[in-house]
Design a protein around this motif. Structure first.
Motif, short mmCIF file in Angstrom:
data_model
loop_
_atom_site.label_atom_id
_atom_site.label_comp_id
_atom_site.label_asym_id
_atom_site.label_seq_id
_atom_site.Cartn_x
_atom_site.Cartn_y
_atom_site.Cartn_z
N LEU A 148 60.72 108.94 56.95
CA LEU A 148 59.84 110.06 56.64
C LEU A 148 60.18 111.30 57.46
CD1 LEU A 148 56.42 108.30 56.32
CD2 LEU A 148 57.17 110.11 54.81
N GLU B 213 49.82 115.19 45.01
CA GLU B 213 48.82 114.27 45.55
C GLU B 213 49.39 112.88 45.84
OE1 GLU B 213 45.34 114.97 45.93
OE2 GLU B 213 46.20 116.98 45.80
N VAL C 233 55.30 111.83 48.88
CA VAL C 233 55.90 112.59 49.97
C VAL C 233 57.41 112.45 49.79
CG1 VAL C 233 56.19 112.78 52.46
CG2 VAL C 233 53.97 112.15 51.51
N ILE D 131 55.31 123.45 36.62
CA ILE D 131 54.87 123.82 37.97
C ILE D 131 55.17 122.69 38.95
CG2 ILE D 131 52.81 124.23 39.39
CD1 ILE D 131 53.54 126.70 37.90
N GLN D 132 54.86 121.48 38.52
CA GLN D 132 55.09 120.34 39.42
C GLN D 132 56.58 120.13 39.66
OE1 GLN D 132 52.80 117.24 37.45
NE2 GLN D 132 51.14 117.50 38.92
N GLN E 219 57.70 122.77 42.15
CA GLN E 219 57.26 122.43 43.51
C GLN E 219 58.08 121.27 44.06
OE1 GLN E 219 53.01 121.85 43.33
NE2 GLN E 219 52.60 124.03 43.37
N LEU F 6 60.50 123.23 46.39
CA LEU F 6 59.66 123.30 47.59
C LEU F 6 59.38 121.92 48.19
CD1 LEU F 6 57.21 126.03 46.29
CD2 LEU F 6 59.04 126.33 47.95
N LYS F 7 60.01 120.91 47.63
CA LYS F 7 59.91 119.55 48.16
C LYS F 7 58.46 119.10 48.36
CE LYS F 7 64.31 119.49 48.23
NZ LYS F 7 64.85 119.06 46.93
N ASP F 8 57.65 119.43 47.38
CA ASP F 8 56.25 119.03 47.43
C ASP F 8 56.00 118.02 46.32
OD1 ASP F 8 53.44 119.40 48.35
OD2 ASP F 8 53.18 120.02 46.27
N LYS G 92 51.75 109.00 49.10
CA LYS G 92 50.95 109.82 50.02
C LYS G 92 49.62 109.17 50.43
CE LYS G 92 50.26 114.70 50.77
NZ LYS G 92 50.32 116.01 50.11
#
Lengths: 408, 468
Positions: A155, A86, A89, A73-74, A77, A81-83, A99
């Motif tokens: 960023l 926690e 970034v 899952i990670q 993402q 999805l570029k996530d 982050k």
């Protein structure tokens, strides 16, 4: 079997099968390992809120289903999805940011202000400075900017105008430190100026792209800034040890990627080549080594450790500062514990302050708000020698006359 | 315990259901009570003791109120004593610190000596089970319900874990019959599973990621106007999918135990006025406030002016019910004002003449502003946030960095999905009323697996309504 042809039964059985099979398989796994079934631990402790939370965390950490599925899952993402979850970034062009550090920069001052007075950095720093001064030791403080403070434009393109801007809470602390006459090495200014000179996309970045830490270029710049200031202040006598340099490129996967703890991501991203520069003694050709008898003690966190105690060794901040000052230093490092833990560690080691004239205390900017254990007042260790030198004026302005009645 | 945690899904729920369905029928309410006390005491064991105290007290008050031969005065005194005791407990745990700190501020303003404020821990869900219990007493007093036949029935009603800590607020009279006799059927259980999974997915897949965006913006110093709007939007989605998801899970768990709870949400963001919104949002709270407070104040029977006043009072108290902060009072007043105003316009909104999409949009816009009051840490922060939304406030020196954390493809996708879902009419509660079919099974089983996998990777998993 006929029931399985009914969608209602099928749904019920699938649901119950999923919620029951996960703990059952977990029980079997743990029973086969012979290290006890965690689920039963709840009966072996008093049912307090703390024990129940710990029990819940232990179940979650050990869950086989979570361990199997979480990385996928990670990774999905991260990749699609570029996530970064926690911890991370994901910025363009292979740059990653920490982050919590970014959140520290963005937070409102009143929101970020810790509840207890001892969590304010200023009293802890001033108290430490004064305790050292009473033993004739001077304190130099070196807050290291967060990567996002120096590279905001990496960023988001909207941050192009932010070069040189310091986060409100950091600015507030720096101003209060100045007002309290604490000697501070302003790496914000140094790094911002360096960036303006080298341009936004210089290959010689001051920080690593995948890591929270500075690059060898940043290390060198910081070491030069500290050495220059110490010489200006006259707090350190020039040394006579000649050090040389040796280029040693190393491959390094950034700590931001490793913090995500997803092997798939670590395999997916190429590690960085870091052009480290080792410091060697000119006369012997040996790698730089700390010297306990040095007059300078460096306290710090992983910014002091990187390249020094890590691969390739003797290429970190301490070695480069030693080269600039032409003398070996002594150091005490606590990863992530620049705010309080490193001072607590010092308290247990009286010998570390023996013969010291200067303590250089490094911590990373985000620790102002997020330091482990906050900012506690920590007493110094008992004096190692009864013949310690008398108190010194440890204020920022060395030429300032001593004020009567003031503890220097 | 929280529904979307591993300990609930993989340990509590299967064990609870296993025992429940293997017990003789007459023992099932006792098992519900025991299980619910474990569920509730999991946060802090002494919370369970407080709930037991409330339950025993209200059961006894119920006996007093319905005692044969009790005079109307005795009944009235008993109900007043019961309401005062319940509200005193609620008041102490929920409002003491707020009241004491407010008083200290006043004392400080007039230069008087301040006093030490006792630090009181707020038991989770106390507002919900206090209201559950109070509805029993008030329904008995009004003759709308008969007393519980046994303590096990009443304690099961108060403690019933599916709706214990975040609602929906279910009145005793709604559940009275089901507590004595309820049907456990395959179709009900299956529909319970289906709606539970939908609620679970709403919470894990939608509310939590929206919460990350909302928290990021609301915690930031002086965000830019665009980010402030995105933050408010994210919070509007978070609170809806969080609370609605919890209600769906509660309904689903209720069905697994043979209960049928009422619908708590009905596409609230499709409302065309604030009046309509309160018929669609947290329906169980609105109806409790209407039946037990608004009507008790005289409702609309005492003249036009009094009706507006009653509406405002009910909404202010409704706001205060959500929490002991001036933000909630103002949030309630905001809604009370609009309800009174729309009442004055003949239960129409100010923008009733506009096309439907505009009416929905404007109502949603008003909700967004009211959610800022709800979410902000205090009134000062709320005012700063309003200024940021309107582009009137200073923009923080590092505020543009917010863009890097909130405009990720992941968050933008989630926000887009949320926007699509909140404005469509189909609701999980209605959808789950019809029998579970193969296509539905094919939808919800993978949804459950995916939600569980996502839950494993999430560190951010609060339930907003637990604090109320």
């Amino acid at each position: 079997m006929n029931r399985l042809r009914d969608p209602q039964w099928f749904l019920i059985l699938m649901f119950l099968g999923i919620i029951a099979s996960v703990p059952l398989i977990q029980t079997v796994i743990e029973a086969r390992r012979d290290d006890g079934v965690r689920a039963f631990d709840v009966f072996s402790q008093a049912p307090t809120a703390a024990n129940l939370r710990a029990y819940e965390r232990s179940l979650e950490a050990a869950n086989w289903a979570a361990q199997v599925s979480r990385p996928w899952i990670q990774f999905a993402q991260f990749e699609w999805l570029k996530d970064g979850g926690e911890k991370a970034v994901i910025a363009p062009e292979g740059w990653y940011f920490y982050k919590p550090g970014l959140n520290y920069m963005l937070a409102r001052i009143e929101k970020a202000k810790p509840a207890g007075a001892t969590n304010d950095p200023l009293p802890a720093i001033v108290d430490f400075r004064d305790q050292l001064a009473a033993r004739g030791i001077r304190l130099v403080l070196m807050p290291v900017p967060n990567k996002e403070s120096i590279y905001p434009d990496r960023l988001t393109s909207r941050a192009d105008a932010l070069l040189g801007v310091v986060a409100p809470r950091t600015r507030d602390l720096l101003e209060r430190l100045r007002a309290a006459n604490v000697e501070v090495i302003d790496l914000f200014k140094e790094f911002h100026e360096a960036r303006q000179q080298t341009g936004a996309i210089s290959p010689a970045s001051l920080y690593l792209a995948q890591d929270t830490h500075w690059s060898p270029v940043g290390v060198d710049l910081a070491a030069k800034a500290v050495a220059r200031r110490l010489k200006e202040l006259g707090w350190v006598q020039p040394g006579r040890v000649e050090y040389g340099e040796r280029s040693v490129p190393v491959r390094r996967l950034g700590d931001i990627l490793r913090m995500m703890q997803v092997p798939l991501i670590e395999r997916r991203v190429n590690s960085e080549t870091v052009p480290c520069v080792q410091v060697v003694r000119g006369d012997r050709g040996e790698l730089y080594k700390d010297a306990p008898e040095s007059e300078i003690l460096v306290l710090g966190d992983s910014f002091v450790r990187i390249y020094q105690q890590d691969e390739p060794r003797a290429a970190g901040f301490i070695a480069h500062l030693a080269k600039e000052l032409k003398q070996p230093l002594f150091s005490l490092v606590n990863d992530g514990g620049g705010s309080t833990l490193v001072r607590q560690e010092l308290r247990g080691r009286p010998a570390f302050l023996k013969n010291k004239k200067v303590v250089l205390w490094e911590f990373v900017e985000r620790d102002i708000g997020l330091g482990l254990e906050g900012w506690k007042l920590v007493p110094l260790p008992p004096a190692a020698s009864p013949s310690s030198p008398g108190p010194v004026n440890n204020s920022a302005d060395v030429n300032e006359p001593k004020k009567p009645g003031r503890l220097n | 315990m929280v529904f979307t945690t591993q300990v609930f899904v993989f340990y509590f729920l299967p064990l609870f259901l296993l025992v429940y369905y293997n017990l003789p029928y007459r023992w099932r309410n006792v098992w519900i009570t025991l299980g619910s006390y474990v569920f509730y005491g999991w946060w802090e064991p002494w919370f369970a003791g407080l709930m037991l105290f409330t339950t025993v007290m209200d059961f006894i008050w119920g006996k007093v109120i319905t005692r044969p031969g009790a005079t109307p005065l005795q009944r009235k005194l008993a109900v007043v004593a019961c309401v005062v005791t319940n509200l005193s407990l609620l008041g102490f745990f929920k409002y003491y610190m707020f009241a004491a700190e407010t008083l200290n501020q006043i004392l400080a303003a007039v230069g008087s000596q301040q006093f030490r404020v006792l630090q009181v821990i707020l038991p989770i869900g106390i507002s919900f089970y206090t209201f559950h219990s109070l509805t029993y007493i008030l329904d008995l007093y009004r003759g709308h319900a008969t007393p519980a036949k046994s303590f096990s029935v009443f304690s099961a009603f108060v403690a019933l874990f599916p709706d214990l800590v975040a609602g929906p607020i279910i009145r005793y009279k709604t559940l009275a019959e089901q507590l004595h006799e309820r049907e456990h059927t395959v179709s009900r259980f299956a529909s319970g599973v289906a709606i539970f999974i939908v609620g679970f997915a709403k919470k894990i897949l939608l509310a939590n990621p929206c919460g990350v965006v909302a928290d990021g913006v609301f915690n930031a110093a002086n965000p830019c106007a665009l980010e402030a709007w995105v933050g408010a939007l994210a919070y509007a989605f978070q609170i809806y999918f969080d609370f609605c998801g919890y209600s769906d899970m509660a309904v689903g768990l209720g069905r697994m135990l043979g209960f049928e709870f009422l619908k708590n949400f009905d596409a609230p963001y499709r409302s065309e006025s604030i009046t309509e919104l309160w018929r669609r949002w947290h329906i169980s709270l609105s109806s409790v406030l209407r039946d037990y407070l608004y009507f008790a104040l005289g409702g609309n029977r005492k003249g036009e002016g009094r009706t507006y006043f009653n509406l405002a009072v009910v909404m202010v108290l409704g706001g205060l019910w959500h929490g002991a902060k001036w933000n909630f009072v103002l949030w309630g007043a905001f809604h009370g004002l609009f309800l009174a105003f729309e009442r004055w316009l003949g239960k129409r909104s100010l923008y009733a003449a506009m096309p439907r999409p505009a009416r929905i949009g404007l109502t949603f816009l008003l909700m967004l502003f009211s959610w800022v009051l709800f979410r902000a840490d205090n009134l000062t922060a709320a005012m700063e946030y309003f200024r940021a939304m309107l582009g009137l406030g200073p923009v923080g020196s590092v505020a543009p960095l917010l863009a890097a954390t909130i405009y990720t493809p992941y968050h933008l996708l989630i926000l887009a999905v949320c926007a699509g879902l909140v404005f469509q009419p189909l609701q999980a509660h209605d959808w789950s009323q019809s029998p579970v079919t193969w296509p539905r099974t094919a939808l919800v089983v993978p949804l459950f697996v995916f939600s569980l996998m996502t839950m494993f990777s999430q560190a951010f998993n609060p339930f907003l309504y637990f604090q109320f």
